[in-house]
Design an enzyme around this catalytic site. Structure first.
Site, mmCIF file in Angstrom:
data_model
loop_
_atom_site.group_PDB
_atom_site.id
_atom_site.type_symbol
_atom_site.label_atom_id
_atom_site.label_comp_id
_atom_site.label_asym_id
_atom_site.label_seq_id
_atom_site.Cartn_x
_atom_site.Cartn_y
_atom_site.Cartn_z
ATOM 1 N N ASP A 422 -25.825 -0.205 6.358
ATOM 2 C CA ASP A 422 -25.055 0.944 6.947
ATOM 3 C C ASP A 422 -25.867 1.613 7.961
ATOM 4 O OD1 ASP A 422 -22.754 2.794 7.006
ATOM 5 O OD2 ASP A 422 -24.392 4.171 5.692
ATOM 6 N N GLU A 565 -22.150 15.079 21.190
ATOM 7 C CA GLU A 565 -21.427 16.308 21.807
ATOM 8 C C GLU A 565 -22.344 17.562 21.410
ATOM 9 O OE1 GLU A 565 -17.037 15.542 22.526
ATOM 10 O OE2 GLU A 565 -17.103 17.160 21.202
ATOM 11 N N PHE A 612 -11.612 10.772 24.238
ATOM 12 C CA PHE A 612 -12.514 9.608 24.159
ATOM 13 C C PHE A 612 -11.940 8.552 23.423
ATOM 14 C CE2 PHE A 612 -16.004 7.257 23.204
ATOM 15 C CZ PHE A 612 -16.820 7.226 24.308
ATOM 16 N N LYS A 635 -17.422 12.640 31.517
ATOM 17 C CA LYS A 635 -18.358 12.126 31.051
ATOM 18 C C LYS A 635 -18.145 10.857 30.590
ATOM 19 C CE LYS A 635 -18.615 13.993 26.484
ATOM 20 N NZ LYS A 635 -19.124 15.126 25.449
ATOM 21 N N ASP A 752 -18.858 3.221 12.889
ATOM 22 C CA ASP A 752 -19.125 3.726 14.161
ATOM 23 C C ASP A 752 -18.442 3.134 15.352
ATOM 24 O OD1 ASP A 752 -19.934 6.074 13.595
ATOM 25 O OD2 ASP A 752 -22.165 5.522 13.661
ATOM 26 N N ARG A 852 -16.917 -0.263 13.489
ATOM 27 C CA ARG A 852 -15.614 -0.075 13.094
ATOM 28 C C ARG A 852 -14.975 -0.829 11.968
ATOM 29 N NH1 ARG A 852 -14.239 4.438 15.059
ATOM 30 N NH2 ARG A 852 -12.449 4.296 13.685
ATOM 31 N N LYS A 858 -16.690 -4.502 4.983
ATOM 32 C CA LYS A 858 -18.038 -4.449 4.681
ATOM 33 C C LYS A 858 -18.329 -5.250 3.464
ATOM 34 C CE LYS A 858 -19.883 -0.085 6.448
ATOM 35 N NZ LYS A 858 -20.406 1.074 6.119
ATOM 36 N N ASP A 882 -19.940 2.611 1.057
ATOM 37 C CA ASP A 882 -20.893 1.177 1.407
ATOM 38 C C ASP A 882 -20.930 0.686 -0.210
ATOM 39 O OD1 ASP A 882 -21.829 1.903 3.941
ATOM 40 O OD2 ASP A 882 -23.005 3.561 3.152
#
Lengths: 1216, 352
Positions: A422, A565, A612, A635, A752, A852, A858, A882
């Site tokens: 992970d 951020e 984003f 950005k 992520d 993602r 997983k 996990d």
């Protein structure tokens, strides 16, 4: 059983990526069509007490057994082991006359073995029970009627209850959010335990339920929720709320899931929809499988082999018995053959033979070591204690030692081939540090990243080694000396810059930037002050975070959606642009300039937010400052920004690009910042269009919004770039490096975004510059959606085949590939028809990153790797997300950090930090593997050596089932006389010390390559056992054949021969184990030699007790054997003869074909490592598996590059 | 059964307000000891060429003298073996040996002459040797009662003696069981130059057996009184502890060919003496094709004549010396410096 049925209904196509900021109010008006049948009467839990509306309670249980089922279930588990079943049968038969042994000698060991294993099970399960009870007894506030709320334990919560959950509490069940302390009914939720993401998510209640804002309001509240059945999909929810005679559609945005945590919100009200095992997180939990190690599985095969052997020799015996009984025994008058019973009936030899078969099966049972399982169990528990006690795996910060939670996988640690890790919380601390930036083409920030530091250090060492090891350099000493000089220069430079950085300032979380030119307002003295100003403002304004005043430091901390951020905001704060307040429409910044003491608070009206997404790879805000100037601040990923620059915005492009490459090489995550000035009119027209797109309903709303946003984000002017270091957990790159050197493959599975995952890949050296990245993504899924799944799949298949082709055609042996795949694509790639292509490609790549991915995926990826490659997998993670993968993998490791305990509870091993994995695998894994492998081999050897002598004797005893040894000898053989040395081998053996294991990671490969438990070795040991049995039996028989065995003239009877033979066995097997061991502490000495002494002691004592018990062994040692020289002579002869071939074998092997650990043992033995340290370091740096990932590989790449640069410099200076 | 692995909620760590957490933390810290850290001082012997060669030579040097010593001891033992089962059957019964042995009318006496090859120092042990007699058969071995043999009180303890437990009138047989029932009953009388040789039957059994396993108050009862007579009868007036023939017989042999001590001659026998043996050939080995031998033998420190032990020692010792020489040879031809890193797998891999 019901759960299984429900899971079957799960539709994976419902999965779509979850984006928390999407406004959902617009579509909330029309009710969904609901497939499920669940009906929840809000605030009327009493309606749910009867069928059909009775749902399962909120009580959870993760234990395997309960008080009632423990005995039957645990016993069933025990007798699923073939060997145990066999011994149970044997024990049952031992009560009849068939058995060659007394009943007690069969039942006692079995009861001991099974009892011990069951006690262990009970202990483990009781720990789980305690944990469950702790959770079930937690209290939460429940509406008890008439607007009154009271506390009630979690397990008493029912569907339909209205709950009030307070700040920082976990949700006890899946809830529908009704209202919160915020006026607009939002609340912030941390879903760390579900998907591992630490950023907060916003949930927003329906407008209809907004008025339910205090306890009183629930007096008469009633409503009906119709929704889907329980399912494990975390990101979907379909349902309607019928309230006030109106129906409202519900979506995941209103659902608060069990095990997530309320943050930044004082309280929320919610209605319970799913309780206990119906809740999404529990549905996601997969059954915890009982895992067995590879060695143990292989051991089963060996047991089968031995069983076959057992059956064969039993058949031979019984046929022999039947034949003898039929043809010869009738003449043996001394047996009174006319006086028959069913076990012995010359008239019915077949029947007698059959009975005898059973007798023989029991008699030769010594081939199958009953004590093997219990010995292994004991050894593993002791090994686990050593793992728990290892002080080098104790984390001072969290105070957690390593823990082996299930001890039956210790040796599997030494055979791991692939690690699935992970990311968040495992590799990284999920903390970003602002480290460098480039503004207006100038690079700022003098501190070095971890990668740079390590590169410099490594280079210094390598140069030195190179010089000393290659004689050709000596001819060219001058130049080499110059080289050294240069290297140390480089090293010095970085070290100095680093030490400058640390000592002086207090550490600010998220901010490691150091450059006097920008700090303390000094930026005003730079050129292009206005560009600097813009840079800082973009940092401060272009974000979606929420500020929180911090009393202690009198400044603000930020709850940001992503940690970068947060780092930007902290940086902006430190530069003097403090983001202090956010309203629905404005952002307030306190700007501090050195010339004015008081900070100026400025308001920026937030006109639009273009958020984003992983596809857009950028975010923009459109703001109006106090002068009325409209600005678009943007950005994003450098490539995206650079594509959208205006002609006059490219002033700093060249310099910035250069800096960005440098940052990338240094393992930093980079973003480019840009802005655009907008005219009022231009903005107005665009905004119209944007609003139109926003209000439009339908599937293409997203696409439209995107298109409109696209039209605005162009003609940008580049300001600069930022470089953020993703703070890895301590020692992660080094650990990954070592693991890679040990030949392990590492996959990262993360929830992520792709960019984040790639950046982390860089930071922890799984990716590096010059590696070819293969990204498999679903392209334009929106447009293709209509063509159906097939088109998407074909597309992915194409990508996979192309990539495989590319790898095949690659000629450069040093080329490394990295595979990056996202969750959506993975759903297709994991389907049966494609998964093998996917796996094939993934195996060819040096590193694999899946982004993602959902918890289920997983687990599925883990299963694919495990089953597809057939090799051992290890999954490591820290969060509830996990759990699936931890349970699926051959070994699951949980990080017992600060987060939840789910991963740890589901894991087989828990460690406090990722870096301890190195020691866990390379030291403990290596040792445990070798220990168990040697131990099992030896076990079979000794039992064959012993068991076969019984068989040979049968041939001389008319196959009658008589054993030459006393029952007690046989009972004690496995229990006392040979078990302790083998346990000491399994617990204390070390081929090399732990330091050497760490210094020579290549030694680890002995495990995955299974050098110590392959069939050659096993059969070799069995052959050795066979040889020993032959030597022991026949030498003894011939020596004691018919002669007097002592000067007194008496001949040896069965007791004397048996005892001598048994003495030889004890000596032979114990000397054998002494030859096998390479590490003798006083414990081994005590146990090995003690076992032999014990045998004589036993014989002495046994001979002293009443002859009614000892029978013919009465005073055997004292009177008969002890004084007889031939007894001792035979023992010496047989012991030496038994061990001679093995001794020759190991001497020969060590001398002419040494294995790595042999050579290292010798180096250590002669202390050559101390004398010749150069050689030692050189060898330990060479001792690595050829790897393309990891720190070292990366550093090498860096060194190559630096050398190239030096070369250039050198040549240019020579030229001039 | 669906037992689920994941527990709910990470609650175990929710004690953030726990003030005593630091002390609690430290309590979890493993305590350092050389044992728990697996750092106990250890000797790590490795097989250097020196050790290998030394070991082989030492084993060789120890084994070869032992081998020679045993061989000499064995040489020194004088042994006379005479098979008499066929010779002692009269001609007319050659094809009907069984009838001869089972008949109570036939004359079982038979005389044999033996020549002493070398001087035999006293004591000369007399053995009878039986072939193809499975004293180690499970049915046979089990058929005895140690309790009964030991004390008069347990006379009735015959449950393990089947099928020779009780007599016809249901009285317990003492000693019961197949072993006692089939007691060997040939007898030998010796004379040299017409002078009878005393055969001593004292101390032919193990002392502990006589003293502790066979009771001095247990007298034979109902023995060999049933329909089938097995072997020897016992004098009912002598306690079992004095019946040394029985005690010897009751120590069952390990192999189907065995010798048992019959008695000893306490006088020296000179070389070329002719011994006349008068054999009462009573024991039935004819029905199962067994053999009977009479053995006269002296003993040495290794016991009886046993060349094998010496030969085996010499073989193993010789092998060890051979290995020592071969290893020396191999080390000279293919020397490998110990701890030479070039033999490490990664270095070897590079060379190839």
């Amino acid at each position: 059983m019901t759960r299984g049925r429900i899971r079957a209904k799960l539709q994976r196509s419902h999965l779509y990526s979850f984006s928390c900021l999407h406004p959902s109010n617009t579509e909330a008006e029309r009710p969904n069509s609901v497939q499920g049948s669940r009906i929840v009467h809000c605030n009327q839990p009493h309606l749910h007490q009867k069928k059909p509306l009775k749902y399962c309670s909120n009580f959870i249980s993760t234990t395997k057994y309960n008080v009632v089922t423990f005995l039957p279930k645990a016993i069933f588990e025990q007798f699923r082991r073939v060997a145990n079943l066999y011994f149970l049968l044997a024990a049952a038969l031992s009560l009849t006359a068939i058995s060659p042994f007394s009943a007690v000698s069969m039942i006692a060991p079995l009861a001991f073995v099974v009892g011990l294993s069951m006690a262990k099970e009970a202990l483990e399960d009781s720990r789980r029970f305690v944990q469950d009870m702790k959770v079930n007894r937690r209290k939460t506030s429940v509406h008890k009627g008439n607007g009154l709320f009271g506390y009630r334990p979690w397990h008493k919560i029912r569907v339909g209850d209205v709950l009030k959950v307070e700040k920082d509490q976990f949700f006890p069940a899946d809830l529908l959010l009704l209202s919160s302390n915020y006026e607009d009914g939002i609340c912030y939720v941390e879903t760390m335990n579900l998907d591992g993401e630490t950023n907060l998510k916003v949930k927003r209640c329906l407008e209809a339920t907004l008025p339910l804002e205090d306890d009183e309001a629930f007096k008469d509240f009633a409503g009906i929720i119709r929704c889907e059945d329980p399912n494990p999909s975390l990101y979907t929810f379909v349902g309607n709320l019928e309230y006030d005679r109106q129906a409202f559609s519900l979506d995941p945005g209103q659902i608060l899931l069990r095990d997530s945590k309320l943050r930044n919100t004082a309280y929320v009200y919610g209605v319970v929809i799913f309780t206990g095992h119906d809740s999404k997180v529990m549905q996601n939990a997969t059954e915890s499988p009982s895992k067995r190690s590879t060695i143990e599985k292989k051991m089963d095969y060996i047991i089968y082999v031995l069983f076959t052997l057992l059956v064969v020799i039993s058949l031979i015996s019984s046929i022999g018995f039947a034949v003898k009984t039929k043809y010869q025994v009738p003449d043996w008058w001394y047996l009174k053959p006319q006086n028959t019973d069913s076990l012995f009936n010359p008239g019915k030899p077949a029947l007698s033979g059959f009975y005898h078969l059973i007798t023989a099966l029991i008699l030769y049972g010594y081939l199958i070591p009953i004590s093997l399982y219990v010995s292994i169990e004991v050894v593993k528990v002791l090994q686990a204690t050593f793992i728990n006690q290892d002080i080098h795996m104790y984390d001072e910060e969290t105070g957690n030692p390593a823990q082996a939670r299930t001890s039956n996988l210790n040796e599997e640690l030494g055979q791991v081939d692939t690690i699935l890790s992970d990311k968040t919380g495992t590799l990284t601390c999920n903390q970003m540090d602002f480290l460098k930036c480039s503004i207006a083409g100038t690079a700022y920030g003098v501190r070095s990243s971890e990668v740079e530091l390590a590169a410099a250090k490594q280079m210094a060492i390598e140069e030195e080694v190179d010089l000393s090891s290659f004689p050709m350099h000596r001819d060219n000493q001058q130049s080499s000396r110059k080289n050294v000089g240069r290297v140390s220069e480089i090293e010095l430079e970085t070290v100095i810059s680093y030490s400058n950085g640390t000592g002086q300032k207090p550490v600010i979380k998220g901010f490691s930037f150091d450059d006097g030119r920008l700090m303390n307002g000094n930026w005003l003295k730079e050129h292009n002050t206005d560009v600097h100003l813009l840079f800082f403002r973009i940092l401060a304004i272009c974000q979606t975070a929420i500020p929180e005043p911090n009393q202690e430091t009198a400044s603000f901390t930020y709850e940001a959606e992503s940690p970068d951020e947060g780092a930007f905001l902290v940086a902006a704060r430190e530069f003097g642009f403090e983001f202090c307040k956010r309203t629905q429409s404005s952002v307030f910044i306190r700007e501090r300039y050195p010339n004015s003491k008081q900070p100026v608070e400025r308001e920026y009206k937030l006109l639009n937010l273009l958020e984003f997404t992983s596809k857009r790879k950028r975010m923009s805000v459109i703001v109006q400052d106090e002068e009325g100037q409209i600005l678009l601040l943007c950005k994003g990923a450098d490539s995206i920004i650079f594509d959208r620059l205006s002609k006059n915005g490219r002033m700093y492009e060249a310099a910035t690009t250069k800096h960005l490459t440098e940052y990338g090489e240094a393992g930093l995550r980079t973003l480019a910042l840009a802005y655009r000035k907008l005219e009022e009119s231009e903005y107005a027209t665009w905004n119209n269009e944007f609003q139109k797109a926003k209000t439009c309903i339908g599937a293409d709303r997203e696409a439209m919004l995107e298109r409109v946003a696209e039209t605005m984000e162009r003609e940008l002017i580049l300001v600069g770039a930022t470089a953020v270091e993703d703070k890895l957990q301590k020692g992660v790159p080094q650990c990954i490096d070592k693991l890679a050197q040990a030949g392990l493959k590492i996959w990262v599975l993360t929830g992520d975004k792709m960019e984040t995952a790639i950046n982390i890949g860089f930071a922890c050296s799984l990716l590096r510059q010059g590696m070819k990245q293969i990204c498999i993504i679903t392209t334009n899924s929106d447009t293709l959606a209509k063509d159906g799944k097939e088109a998407v799949k074909e597309n992915i298949l194409n990508q996979l085949t192309n990539a495989s082709q590319m790898i095949k055609l690659e000629k450069d042996p040093h080329a490394a590939f990295a595979l990056i795949i996202d969750g959506k694509t993975l759903t297709h790639a994991l389907e049966d028809d494609m998964k093998h292509q996917f796996l094939g490609l993934a195996v060819d790549c040096a590193s694999v990153i899946c982004c993602r991915v959902s918890p289920k995926q997983k687990a599925m990826v883990t299963r694919l790797v495990k089953e597809g490659t057939g090799k051992t997998t290890l999954a490591i993670g820290d969060g509830a997300n996990d759990v699936g993968m931890i349970q699926e993998a051959d070994i699951g490791v949980g990080i017992s950090g600060v987060e939840g305990m789910q991963a740890v509870m589901a894991s087989d091993f828990s460690i406090a930090q990722f870096r301890f994995l190195e020691r866990l695998l390379v030291v403990h894994g290596h040792w445990c593997y070798k220990r168990i492998a040697q131990m099992v081999c030896y076990f079979f050897y000794k039992n064959i050596a012993f068991g076969l002598t019984l068989f040979y004797f049968e041939a001389f005893a008319a196959f009658s089932g008589q054993s030459v040894y006393d029952d007690w000898y046989m009972l004690l053989f496995n229990v006392l006389l040979t078990s302790l040395p083998v346990i000491s081998l399994g617990v204390f053996e070390q081929d090399v010390s732990s330091e050497v294991c760490l210094q020579f990671p290549a030694l680890y490969q002995q495990g995955p390559r299974n050098l110590f438990f392959d069939w050659y070795r096993i059969l070799g040991w069995m052959g050795n056992g066979l040889y020993s049995s032959l030597i022991i039996f026949f030498l003894n028989i011939i020596i004691f054949y018919d002669q007097a065995f002592r000067a007194g003239g008496q001949t040896a009877d069965m007791a004397a021969v048996g005892t001598t033979m048994f003495t030889c066995i004890i000596w032979a097997v114990n000397c054998q184990i002494a030859l096998t061991m390479s590490h003798f502490t006083w414990i081994q000495h005590l146990l090995v030699w003690g076992s032999i002494v014990t045998w004589y002691l036993f014989l002495l004592l046994y001979g002293m007790i009443s002859p009614l018990i000892s029978g013919n062994a009465y005073k055997l040692l004292v009177e008969a054997l002890g004084p007889a020289p031939i007894y001792w002579a035979a023992t010496l002869l047989v012991t030496i003869a038994c061990n001679l071939p093995y001794f020759v074998h190991i001497s020969f092997q060590r001398c002419f074909n040494p294995m790595d650990h042999h050579v290292i043992q010798e180096i250590k033995y002669y202390k050559r490592d101390v004398e010749d340290q150069h050689m030692w370091t050189r060898e330990s740096s060479k001792a690595r598996h050829d790897t393309k990932i990891g720190f070292t590989a990366r550093v090498e790449a860096k060194i190559r590059q630096l050398r190239g640069r030096l070369q250039k410099k050198h040549s240019s200076s020579v030229a001039s | 059964m669906a037992s689920k692995g994941a527990t709910s909620s990470g609650g175990a760590k929710d004690g953030t307000s726990d003030s005593s957490s630091s002390s609690k933390k430290n309590s979890k810290k493993p305590k350092y000891s050389r044992f728990t850290q697996q750092e106990l001082p250890a000797c790590k012997p490795i097989l250097t060429p020196g050790w290998v060669i030394t070991t082989f030579i030492v084993v060789g040097i120890i084994f070869i003298p032992i081998g020679f010593a045993s061989l000499f001891a064995s040489e020194w033992v004088v042994e006379i073996v005479d098979r008499y089962d066929e010779d002692c059957v009269p001609r007319n019964y050659t094809y009907n040996q069984l009838a001869y042995i089972q008949s109570s009318e036939t004359n079982k006496t038979c005389t044999k002459r033996l020549i002493v090859p070398k001087q035999m120092k006293s004591p000369v042990y007399i053995y009878y040797q039986l072939d193809n007699f499975y004293q180690n058969h499970r049915r046979y071995v089990k058929s005895r009662s140690d309790k009964q043999l030991r004390s008069r009180a347990s006379e009735g303890d015959t449950s393990s003696c089947k099928p020779e437990a009780v007599g016809g009138n249901n009285y317990p047989i003492v000693p019961c069981g197949l072993i006692a029932w089939s007691l060997f009953n040939d007898t030998y009388g010796f004379s040299v130059k017409n002078k009878a040789l005393e055969v001593s039957k004292k101390n032919i059994a193990w002392k502990s057996d006589q003293e502790h396993k066979f009771g001095s108050d247990v007298y034979p009862k109902n023995f060999q009184s049933g329909g089938l007579i097995g072997g020897a009868k016992l004098n009912a007036s002598i306690p079992l502890s004095e019946q040394e023939d029985l005690i010897v017989w009751m120590r069952t042999a390990a192999l189907p060919t065995f010798r048992k001590l019959y008695g000893k001659i306490e006088t020296d026998l000179e070389a070329n003496d002719e011994i006349t043996v008068v054999i009462q050939n009573n024991y039935n080995i004819y029905s199962f094709g067994g053999k009977k031998r009479l053995v006269l033998s002296t003993t040495s420190w290794i016991g009886g004549k046993n060349d094998f032990l010496g030969v085996a020692y010499l073989t193993v010792g010789g092998l060890c010396l051979f290995f020592a020489i071969s290893f020396i040879f191999l080390y000279v031809i293919m020397p490998r410096p110990l701890g030479d890193p070039s033999y490490l797998s990664w270095n070897r891999g590079q060379v190839n």
